[in-house]
Write a protein that holds these residues in place. Structure first.
Motif, PDB file in Angstrom:
ATOM      1  N   THR A  29      -9.492  -7.758  -1.074  1.00  0.00           N
ATOM      2  CA  THR A  29      -8.961  -7.128  -2.270  1.00  0.00           C
ATOM      3  C   THR A  29      -9.548  -5.730  -2.381  1.00  0.00           C
ATOM      4  OG1 THR A  29      -8.901  -9.286  -3.354  1.00  0.00           O
ATOM      5  CG2 THR A  29      -8.734  -7.341  -4.769  1.00  0.00           C
ATOM      6  N   GLN A  30      -8.683  -4.741  -2.486  1.00  0.00           N
ATOM      7  CA  GLN A  30      -9.142  -3.362  -2.595  1.00  0.00           C
ATOM      8  C   GLN A  30      -9.409  -3.029  -4.050  1.00  0.00           C
ATOM      9  OE1 GLN A  30      -7.131  -0.570  -0.085  1.00  0.00           O
ATOM     10  NE2 GLN A  30      -7.323   1.035  -1.606  1.00  0.00           N
ATOM     11  N   GLY A  31     -10.499  -2.302  -4.283  1.00  0.00           N
ATOM     12  CA  GLY A  31     -10.835  -1.927  -5.648  1.00  0.00           C
ATOM     13  C   GLY A  31     -11.971  -0.919  -5.692  1.00  0.00           C
ATOM     14  N   SER A  55     -10.417  -4.619  -9.253  1.00  0.00           N
ATOM     15  CA  SER A  55      -9.390  -4.464  -8.220  1.00  0.00           C
ATOM     16  C   SER A  55      -8.422  -3.361  -8.631  1.00  0.00           C
ATOM     17  CB  SER A  55      -8.643  -5.780  -7.993  1.00  0.00           C
ATOM     18  OG  SER A  55      -7.970  -6.166  -9.162  1.00  0.00           O
ATOM     19  N   ASP A  56      -7.791  -2.744  -7.635  1.00  0.00           N
ATOM     20  CA  ASP A  56      -6.848  -1.659  -7.910  1.00  0.00           C
ATOM     21  C   ASP A  56      -5.628  -2.128  -8.681  1.00  0.00           C
ATOM     22  OD1 ASP A  56      -8.500   0.169  -6.693  1.00  0.00           O
ATOM     23  OD2 ASP A  56      -7.361   0.244  -4.813  1.00  0.00           O
ATOM     24  N   ASP A  57      -5.254  -3.400  -8.507  1.00  0.00           N
ATOM     25  CA  ASP A  57      -4.092  -3.918  -9.236  1.00  0.00           C
ATOM     26  C   ASP A  57      -4.445  -4.394 -10.644  1.00  0.00           C
ATOM     27  OD1 ASP A  57      -5.427  -6.306  -8.780  1.00  0.00           O
ATOM     28  OD2 ASP A  57      -3.918  -7.111  -7.405  1.00  0.00           O
ATOM     29  N   GLY A  58      -5.736  -4.356 -11.004  1.00  0.00           N
ATOM     30  CA  GLY A  58      -6.182  -4.715 -12.350  1.00  0.00           C
ATOM     31  C   GLY A  58      -6.294  -6.201 -12.619  1.00  0.00           C
ATOM     32  N   LYS A  59      -6.049  -7.046 -11.631  1.00  0.00           N
ATOM     33  CA  LYS A  59      -6.060  -8.491 -11.849  1.00  0.00           C
ATOM     34  C   LYS A  59      -7.446  -9.106 -11.742  1.00  0.00           C
ATOM     35  CE  LYS A  59      -1.367  -9.186 -10.205  1.00  0.00           C
ATOM     36  NZ  LYS A  59      -0.508  -9.792  -9.204  1.00  0.00           N
TER      37      LYS A  59
END
Length: 160
Positions: A29-31, A55-59
């Motif tokens: 997971t990228q962040g 995480s970059d997707d905010g999840k």
């Protein structure tokens, strides 16, 4: 013999490059980790930091205890990372790990260029000069690999 060893080591590097990038980011997971505090580890040879991973997707959001940025970091500083399922974080992005894998391929290309000259000398007969195509191929691989390596270093410096 030197050419054959160089060629074999280049082949090993190709295998490493083929697996290196994808292996480091598979299931990751990228962040970003925001540093809260840093200090030397128990041995005193590495800097360990703690902070918050987002995480970059905010999840995903989690607390990180043992992150090693490779340098002293100040509170509030942010690092791009890829986290795996075990909770270990590698500094960089998905793209930077693939660029590292390509860099290994470029080093292998340069090594193939180096290996071309002693291998060609080993198979020449009666002191005939090296064929022009072999010479150009060896130089192309050598300089192309070195140029590719330099481009990878530059791109990776921008990505991290």
């Amino acid at each position: 013999m030197l050419g054959i060893l160089t060629l074999l080591f280049g082949l090993i590097l190709v295998g490493v490059g083929y697996e290196d990038g994808p292996k480091q980011v598979s299931g990751g997971t990228q962040g970003t980790i925001t540093i809260e505090r840093c200090g030397m580890d128990a041995i005193g040879d590495d800097v360990e930091c703690s902070g918050t991973f987002r995480s970059d997707d905010g999840k995903l959001r989690s607390h990180v205890e043992d992150f090693e940025p490779g340098e002293e970091a100040d509170k509030g500083e942010k690092f791009q990372v890829v986290g795996d399922s075990t909770g270990y974080f590698n500094r960089g992005t998905f793209a930077s790990f693939y660029v590292e894998a390509v860099k290994v391929w470029c080093v292998a290309a340069a090594m193939f260029g180096v290996a071309t000259f002693p291998l060609s000398a080993a198979f020449r007969r009666n002191g005939r000069p090296m064929r022009r195509g072999t010479f150009i191929t060896g130089l192309s691989l050598l300089f192309g690999g070195l140029l590719g390596c330099g481009v990878c270093v530059l791109v990776n410096a921008v990505l991290i």
